[in-house]
Each structure stands twice: as C-alpha cells, then as structure tokens.
Design a protein around this motif. Structure first.
Motif, short mmCIF file in Angstrom:
data_model
loop_
_atom_site.label_atom_id
_atom_site.label_comp_id
_atom_site.label_asym_id
_atom_site.label_seq_id
_atom_site.Cartn_x
_atom_site.Cartn_y
_atom_site.Cartn_z
N VAL A 1 24.42 2.63 9.74
CA VAL A 1 23.20 2.98 10.46
C VAL A 1 22.17 3.47 9.45
N LEU A 2 20.98 2.85 9.45
CA LEU A 2 19.89 3.23 8.57
C LEU A 2 18.67 3.59 9.40
N ASP A 3 18.09 4.75 9.17
CA ASP A 3 16.89 5.18 9.86
C ASP A 3 15.70 5.14 8.90
N PHE A 4 14.75 4.26 9.17
CA PHE A 4 13.52 4.16 8.40
C PHE A 4 12.39 4.86 9.14
N GLU A 5 11.38 5.24 8.41
CA GLU A 5 10.26 5.92 9.07
C GLU A 5 9.35 4.92 9.78
N ARG A 6 9.50 3.59 9.47
CA ARG A 6 8.75 2.55 10.17
C ARG A 6 9.46 1.22 10.00
N GLU A 7 9.05 0.26 10.78
CA GLU A 7 9.71 -1.05 10.78
C GLU A 7 9.43 -1.80 9.49
N LEU A 8 10.42 -2.58 9.05
CA LEU A 8 10.28 -3.37 7.83
C LEU A 8 11.10 -4.63 7.95
N GLU A 9 10.90 -5.55 7.01
CA GLU A 9 11.70 -6.76 6.94
C GLU A 9 12.62 -6.68 5.73
N PHE A 10 13.74 -7.39 5.80
CA PHE A 10 14.73 -7.35 4.73
C PHE A 10 15.34 -8.74 4.57
N GLU B 1 13.28 5.36 17.75
CA GLU B 1 13.66 6.67 18.28
C GLU B 1 12.48 7.64 18.15
N ALA B 2 12.51 8.69 18.93
CA ALA B 2 11.50 9.76 18.86
C ALA B 2 10.10 9.21 18.94
N ALA B 3 9.84 8.48 20.03
CA ALA B 3 8.51 7.93 20.30
C ALA B 3 8.01 7.05 19.16
N GLY B 4 8.92 6.29 18.59
CA GLY B 4 8.53 5.34 17.55
C GLY B 4 8.46 5.91 16.15
N ALA B 5 8.81 7.19 15.97
CA ALA B 5 8.71 7.80 14.65
C ALA B 5 9.82 7.34 13.72
N VAL B 6 10.91 6.82 14.28
CA VAL B 6 12.04 6.36 13.48
C VAL B 6 12.41 4.95 13.90
N HIS B 7 12.56 4.07 12.91
CA HIS B 7 13.02 2.72 13.17
C HIS B 7 14.48 2.63 12.74
N ARG B 8 15.38 2.46 13.70
CA ARG B 8 16.82 2.46 13.42
C ARG B 8 17.34 1.03 13.31
N MET B 9 18.15 0.80 12.28
CA MET B 9 18.82 -0.50 12.09
C MET B 9 20.32 -0.26 12.02
N ASP C 1 0.80 -1.22 0.00
CA ASP C 1 0.00 0.00 0.00
C ASP C 1 0.84 1.27 0.00
N SER C 2 2.03 1.21 0.57
CA SER C 2 2.85 2.42 0.62
C SER C 2 4.32 2.03 0.67
N ARG C 3 5.16 2.95 0.21
CA ARG C 3 6.59 2.70 0.18
C ARG C 3 7.23 3.01 1.53
N TYR C 4 8.33 2.35 1.79
CA TYR C 4 9.13 2.66 2.97
C TYR C 4 10.07 3.81 2.62
N VAL C 5 10.54 4.51 3.63
CA VAL C 5 11.43 5.65 3.41
C VAL C 5 12.63 5.54 4.33
N VAL C 6 13.83 5.64 3.76
CA VAL C 6 15.06 5.76 4.56
C VAL C 6 15.32 7.25 4.70
N ILE C 7 15.19 7.76 5.92
CA ILE C 7 15.31 9.21 6.10
C ILE C 7 16.74 9.63 6.44
N ALA C 8 17.58 8.68 6.88
CA ALA C 8 18.97 9.02 7.21
C ALA C 8 19.83 7.77 7.08
#
Length: 425
Positions: free
Chosen positions: A74-83, A149-157, A54-61
């Motif tokens: 270090v990869l920061d996604f806007e939400r959790e994903l599988e790889f 991070e940030a109350a769940g707004a960023v999913h860091r890997m 339904d929607s794309r994932y985003v790597v913000i940093a």
C-alpha cells in the motif's frame, strides 16, 4: 584507416597511445548506431503528468504485509500520478518507475517479508524515481485498487504481489519496455588537456537507489565510496600534471554505461572505480585491484563482477540490443592497448599499497566488470575492502585511514604518469 580532424588533434595532444583505440572505436560506434536504428524499436518514454515538471510527488506512507505466496503493498501519495511497471530476472524483481518522488515515510515502513526478500527505492536519474522489489520466487505485481482518502488529500495505490510459474514470469520480463536512461546530466565534452597532463576520472561506485553493500554496523557502500572519492580527488589535485573529474559528487544514481560515457566525455586517461563490496566469507578482508577480462581470474572475481553488473539492470540499461558481432569488436578493442595500460596502473596501485594497506591474497585480479569496458580509457576497479568484514568496515569509515590510503593511491597514479612519460621519450 583515415582519421578525422578530432582524432588528429588527439594524436597531436601528446597522447598517441590512445589515439588508435579512440579512432577505431568511433568508427565502430557509428556502425553500432546505424545497426541499432534498423533493429531497435523506438524508445518508450515514461508517461507522467505535465505538472510533474513543476513539483515532486511525495509518498507519505507505505505498508507491506503478507506471506510466502501473497504480499500486499500500500502506497499513499499526496496526489495522483502515473507509473510504469517492469520485471527483471536473476534475481526475480519488479520495478515501479515513478516521476520525481520524495519518499517521506519512515525507513522501517517497507521491511522485507514473505515473498518479498528486499526493497529499495530512491532517485534513478534526472526527474525520475524508482522502487525495486526482489522476490524469493517468480511473482507478479498488480495494481488492484486506487482510492482517494481524506477528501482527496491522499491518493492510495494498492498492489497485490502473487506467485506465478517461471515461464509466465519470463514472459513478463520479455514484455517489459524500458525507457532510455536519462543521460542529460552527463558531463559535456572536455577539451583535451595539454601534453603531459593526465585526466583522471574517479568513479564512486553505486549511489541513489543503488546503495550497494551494507556493513554489519549499517555502513552503506554508496556513502563509503563517495567519501573515499572525495579524499582521492583532494590527494590527486596535489600531484603535478593531473586533472581530476568525478562521475558523481552527490547521492545520485548513474548507470554503468553513464559512468563509462562520462569518462569518455572527459577524454580520460584513466578511470578509477571505487567499491567496498560484501561477500559471504565474512573473515575475508583487504584491498583488491581488478582489471577487465572476458574471463574471470577466479570465482571471487566472477561473483563480484556478476553482482556489480546486475545492478545496472535497475535502470534497464543494457548492451544486449547491440548486434553480436559489433559487441564482440568492442570487447576486442578493450583488450588491446587499454588493457596494457590498465594492468600497468593496477600493478602500480598494488606496489604502493604493499606494506601500507592490507591486501587480500593475490590482490591483482580480473573479471568482466562493465564499468571497465570503455575501449579507449584504461580503467581499474579498486575494492578498498569488504563491508562484510567488521574490521574493514571500521577502517573504511576512518577519516585518517581514508586520507592516507587516498594519498598512496594518488602516488600510484603519479608513478603511472611518469611511466607513460618515460615511454614517450
């Protein structure tokens, strides 16, 4: 050998010079599939959450730091994903498979450093994205930390990349399971064109995650080839008796096998693959035309074929699972009628370029380029110039040069068509 109804239609369409090769190839392909079903384990599909559709994932940093023995990613996604993680040899690489992803971080965030010699990322097919990390030595990439991070707004890997011995790396390569390339976007089967019309498929080399060569001024091969492909399409459409199709019309990734398949789906009479590679000898410049051969004509041809064929491993596409005897039959087929027609076209291209477009010494060469291996589609690979040379890079980006050179190439195709028609009389 008895021909099915489809092959009888091909023969009746006015193109009998390819009917035999296509008929035999189809029979071999059926055998190949039957063998593959017996010896190849079921494909492993890429796991991804339901909402990935339904929607794309985003790597913000993204950040990369380390030295020759250890690097941290270090990869920061806007939400959790599988790889999914894979490894490749020659050169040493790790590949992170992702669902459809937007890479929103600045381009300079992932500069090569230490153990990591290069980084590439981008789309790798319908609904997929990929990150490729090339290493200076055998290495393993491990996910060592995940956090919100940030109350769940960023999913860091967080991944650690560390050296290991060659045998251990080879074991990781062997253990890697690759998903089947997504060919859903392939062009459907086209009706055979009427008698004297030739279907030309133009293949703009590279695309998407595979940028190809890069020139001193920053030109990317994938952009240069697409621009030239569009100019060639326009020139060919002005010629009589020619229908044109393209393997790609935008910045999308296609495996080499997908490019070949598209040519076959279009019932192509010719495949022209366009490239502008980079080589170590910066002074070398000019155009070259390549045809298929299992043995390269020279060291330069072999080097370029190895370079181009290696890129297909980005998606794990390979013919190496095919039974050896059947793979040999496919190569033998490619050496029959199609090789004669490919060489005829290549010579027409050289003739049209002479005196108009700079050519390297001995411009007609051959090597085992996978994109030329369709056994029933005459194919040539045209190196328009070398991005490693500043003068060539400047020309390749010049709209007027592109237009005039495309017109010369289109004329060579028309000359080839007339040669074929004359041969039928």
């Amino acid at each position: 050998m008895r021909l099915c109804a489809k092959h009888r239609r091909i023969e009746a369409s006015g193109r009998p010079y390819l009917a035999w090769a296509r008929a035999v190839f189809s029979c071999v392909l059926i055998t190949l599939v039957a063998h593959a079903m017996l010896i190849v384990s079921p494909a492993v599909s890429l796991a991804m959450p339901d909402d990935a559709r339904d929607s794309r994932y985003v790597v913000i940093a993204a950040r990369l730091a380390g030295d020759e023995s250890r690097v941290r990613l270090v990869l920061d996604f806007e939400r959790e994903l599988e790889f999914r993680l894979h490894y490749l040899e020659n050169p040493y690489r790790a590949v992170i498979d992702l669902p459809e992803t937007v890479f929103a971080f600045p381009d300079d965030s992932l500069q090569a450093r230490g153990l990591v010699s290069s980084v590439r990322y981008g789309n790798s097919g319908k609904g997929r994205a990929r990150m490729v990390f090339e290493f200076t030595a055998p290495a393993k990439m491990e996910l060592v930390e995940t956090s919100k991070e940030a109350a769940g707004a960023v999913h860091r890997m967080v991944f650690d990349i560390t050296t290991l011995d060659r045998e251990e790396f080879s074991a990781e390569v062997t253990a890697s399971n690759w998903p089947e390339p997504d060919e859903d976007a392939a062009v459907g089967q086209a009706a055979a064109p009427p008698g004297d019309t030739l279907t030309i498929v133009i293949d703009a080399g590279h695309g998407g995650i595979d940028g190809g060569a890069e020139g001193p001024a920053g030109s990317m091969e994938k952009n240069v080839t697409l621009a030239f492909a569009e100019a060639l399409k326009a020139a060919l459409e002005e010629e009589e008796g020619i229908r044109v199709a393209m393997t790609r019309t935008d910045d999308s990734f296609l495996s080499l096998s997908a490019r070949v398949r598209r040519a076959r789906d279009e019932a192509a009479d010719l495949l022209i693959s366009l490239h502008a590679d980079s080589i170590a000898v910066r002074s070398l410049r000019g155009a070259t035309v390549y045809t298929l051969s299992d043995k390269a004509s020279d060291a330069l041809a072999q080097s370029l074929a190895d370079q181009e064929n290696r890129e297909d491993a980005i998606v794990g596409a390979s013919l190496e699972n095919a039974p050896e005897a059947i793979a040999a039959i496919l190569v033998d087929l490619a050496r029959t009628e199609t090789r004669v027609f490919s060489t005829g076209l290549a010579q027409q291209v050289i003739n049209s370029f002479e005196g108009q477009v700079k050519l390297i010494k001995n411009p007609l060469r051959h090597a085992g380029f996978r994109v030329l291996q369709a056994p029933d589609v005459p194919s040539v690979l045209v190196e328009m110039g070398y991005l490693s040379n500043r003068e060539d890079e400047k020309l390749l980006n010049d709209e007027e040069w592109r237009k005039s050179t495309a017109q010369l190439l289109a004329q060579s195709v028309q000359n080839y068509r007339e040669m074929i028609l004359a041969g039928r009389q």
